[in-house]
Design a protein around this motif. Structure first.
Motif, PDB file in Angstrom:
ATOM      1  N   ALA A   1     101.174  25.716  25.354  1.00  0.00           N
ATOM      2  CA  ALA A   1     100.242  24.608  25.144  1.00  0.00           C
ATOM      3  C   ALA A   1      99.008  24.736  26.028  1.00  0.00           C
ATOM      4  O   ALA A   1      97.980  24.115  25.771  1.00  0.00           O
ATOM      5  CB  ALA A   1     100.939  23.279  25.403  1.00  0.00           C
TER       6      ALA A   1
ATOM      7  N   CYS B   1     106.478  23.023  18.517  1.00  0.00           N
ATOM      8  CA  CYS B   1     105.110  23.505  18.265  1.00  0.00           C
ATOM      9  C   CYS B   1     105.077  24.937  17.751  1.00  0.00           C
ATOM     10  O   CYS B   1     104.107  25.668  17.961  1.00  0.00           O
ATOM     11  CB  CYS B   1     104.254  23.420  19.523  1.00  0.00           C
ATOM     12  SG  CYS B   1     104.156  21.767  20.225  1.00  0.00           S
TER      13      CYS B   1
ATOM     14  N   CYS C   1      99.539  16.696  15.271  1.00  0.00           N
ATOM     15  CA  CYS C   1      99.664  15.252  15.086  1.00  0.00           C
ATOM     16  C   CYS C   1     101.115  14.878  14.818  1.00  0.00           C
ATOM     17  O   CYS C   1     101.760  15.456  13.944  1.00  0.00           O
ATOM     18  CB  CYS C   1      98.786  14.798  13.923  1.00  0.00           C
ATOM     19  SG  CYS C   1      98.803  13.018  13.637  1.00  0.00           S
TER      20      CYS C   1
ATOM     21  N   VAL D   1     103.547  19.212  24.992  1.00  0.00           N
ATOM     22  CA  VAL D   1     102.483  19.468  25.958  1.00  0.00           C
ATOM     23  C   VAL D   1     102.987  20.240  27.160  1.00  0.00           C
ATOM     24  O   VAL D   1     102.239  21.010  27.779  1.00  0.00           O
ATOM     25  CB  VAL D   1     101.847  18.130  26.404  1.00  0.00           C
ATOM     26  CG1 VAL D   1     100.882  18.339  27.564  1.00  0.00           C
ATOM     27  CG2 VAL D   1     101.112  17.483  25.234  1.00  0.00           C
TER      28      VAL D   1
ATOM     29  N   LEU E   1     105.450  14.615  21.296  1.00  0.00           N
ATOM     30  CA  LEU E   1     104.175  15.170  21.730  1.00  0.00           C
ATOM     31  C   LEU E   1     104.210  15.495  23.216  1.00  0.00           C
ATOM     32  O   LEU E   1     103.743  16.559  23.651  1.00  0.00           O
ATOM     33  CB  LEU E   1     103.044  14.178  21.451  1.00  0.00           C
ATOM     34  CG  LEU E   1     102.563  14.042  20.012  1.00  0.00           C
ATOM     35  CD1 LEU E   1     101.625  12.846  19.892  1.00  0.00           C
ATOM     36  CD2 LEU E   1     101.859  15.304  19.552  1.00  0.00           C
TER      37      LEU E   1
ATOM     38  N   TRP F   1      95.969  17.142  20.832  1.00  0.00           N
ATOM     39  CA  TRP F   1      97.218  16.421  20.576  1.00  0.00           C
ATOM     40  C   TRP F   1      96.896  14.997  20.131  1.00  0.00           C
ATOM     41  O   TRP F   1      96.161  14.277  20.803  1.00  0.00           O
ATOM     42  CB  TRP F   1      98.088  16.387  21.836  1.00  0.00           C
ATOM     43  CG  TRP F   1      98.356  17.767  22.382  1.00  0.00           C
ATOM     44  CD1 TRP F   1      97.525  18.533  23.144  1.00  0.00           C
ATOM     45  CD2 TRP F   1      99.548  18.539  22.191  1.00  0.00           C
ATOM     46  NE1 TRP F   1      98.122  19.731  23.448  1.00  0.00           N
ATOM     47  CE2 TRP F   1      99.363  19.767  22.881  1.00  0.00           C
ATOM     48  CE3 TRP F   1     100.764  18.305  21.538  1.00  0.00           C
ATOM     49  CZ2 TRP F   1     100.335  20.752  22.900  1.00  0.00           C
ATOM     50  CZ3 TRP F   1     101.727  19.287  21.566  1.00  0.00           C
ATOM     51  CH2 TRP F   1     101.519  20.494  22.233  1.00  0.00           C
TER      52      TRP F   1
ATOM     53  N   SER G   1     106.018  18.735  16.847  1.00  0.00           N
ATOM     54  CA  SER G   1     105.310  18.785  18.122  1.00  0.00           C
ATOM     55  C   SER G   1     106.236  19.067  19.300  1.00  0.00           C
ATOM     56  O   SER G   1     105.772  19.379  20.392  1.00  0.00           O
ATOM     57  CB  SER G   1     104.571  17.464  18.364  1.00  0.00           C
ATOM     58  OG  SER G   1     105.477  16.381  18.420  1.00  0.00           O
TER      59      SER G   1
END
Length: 255
Positions: free
Chosen positions: A53, A15, A37, A48, A44, A60, A12
């Motif tokens: 994103a 990504c 995930c 983002v 995460l 997410w 993440s």
């Protein structure tokens, strides 16, 4: 037709997988619902903030691969790259992957493997245990983390053993391909409770050995795709990919 749903586990921070899935489907004039995930909230949060994103249908989730916060039979595909060896109980993660996949959903896993090229295996071990930890020390000041990386790779099951673990989790048609001399391996399988194999007949024409009518065994998933598409060409494609049918032959009827 609804957009396919894909669960991407881990990665993440960059990504890479997620954004490529979204970009490739968009290039075809379609869209995919991508769920990222990761058990690490900070990773995460990093993902983002990336520009990509903000495009595509991306959700997410902060969750554990052994207990995914995802509904049963809700995903068309599940993919994880260089992460499953870090899961404490791999068998549970595989069962969770099987649980969230729809009938005929695809499981894809890219993971480090064992080098099987004579000569290269010794060089790779030398590089892994002596060079990688020192590079990690120089860059991050933490050699132990990179030593763990190397050790986790060595402890991970060999491709054949991991493929068997995938089957034990309920998947069907599990297979794999070694890449880069065995440095990594790509595993794939079909999930879903009903993804069992049953026999059916096809009438074949053109370049077929043993007569025009032959019996094959495929998954119910493939039969469902054929029936849904109402396309005999789909049956030919399935046979070509499985190397059971010469490329110059085709299916004339489903019996």
């Amino acid at each position: 037709m609804s957009s396919p749903s894909v669960t991407v586990i881990g990665s993440s921070g960059t990504c890479t997988q997620s954004f490529r899935i979204a970009a490739r489907t968009a290039a075809k004039g379609k869209s995919a619902k991508v769920t990222i995930c990761d058990i690490n909230y900070d990773m995460l949060a990093q993902g983002v903030t990336r520009l990509q994103a903000k495009t595509g249908d991306i959700a997410w989730l902060c969750g554990d691969a052994e207990h995914l916060p995802v509904k049963d039979a809700s995903q068309d595909a599940y993919t994880i790259a260089f992460g499953i060896r870090n899961v404490p109980q791999i068998d549970l993660a595989l069962k969770e992957a099987h649980r969230v996949l729809k009938f005929g959903g695809r499981f894809l896993c890219l993971e480090f493997s064992s080098v099987d090229v004579p000569g290269l295996d010794r060089l790779y071990d030398l590089y892994s245990f002596n060079v990688i930890p020192q590079v990690g020390r120089a860059v991050t000041g933490d050699a132990e983390a990179y030593r763990y990386l190397v050790e986790s790779i060595r402890k991970f099951p060999k491709p054949a053993a991991f493929a068997e673990m995938i089957r034990q989790a309920g998947f069907h048609r599990a297979s794999y391909e070694k890449l880069t001399g065995g440095v990594v391996a790509l595993h794939w399988a079909i999930g879903g409770q009903e993804a069992k194999c049953i026999p059916f007949h096809l009438r074949l024409v053109g370049g077929c050995h043993g007569g025009p009518d032959r019996k094959y065994v495929f998954g119910e998933t493939d039969l469902k795709l054929i029936a849904t598409d109402h396309a005999i060409a789909r049956a030919s494609e399935l046979l070509w990919r499985s190397r059971l049918l010469p490329v110059h032959a085709h299916v004339s009827a489903i019996l």
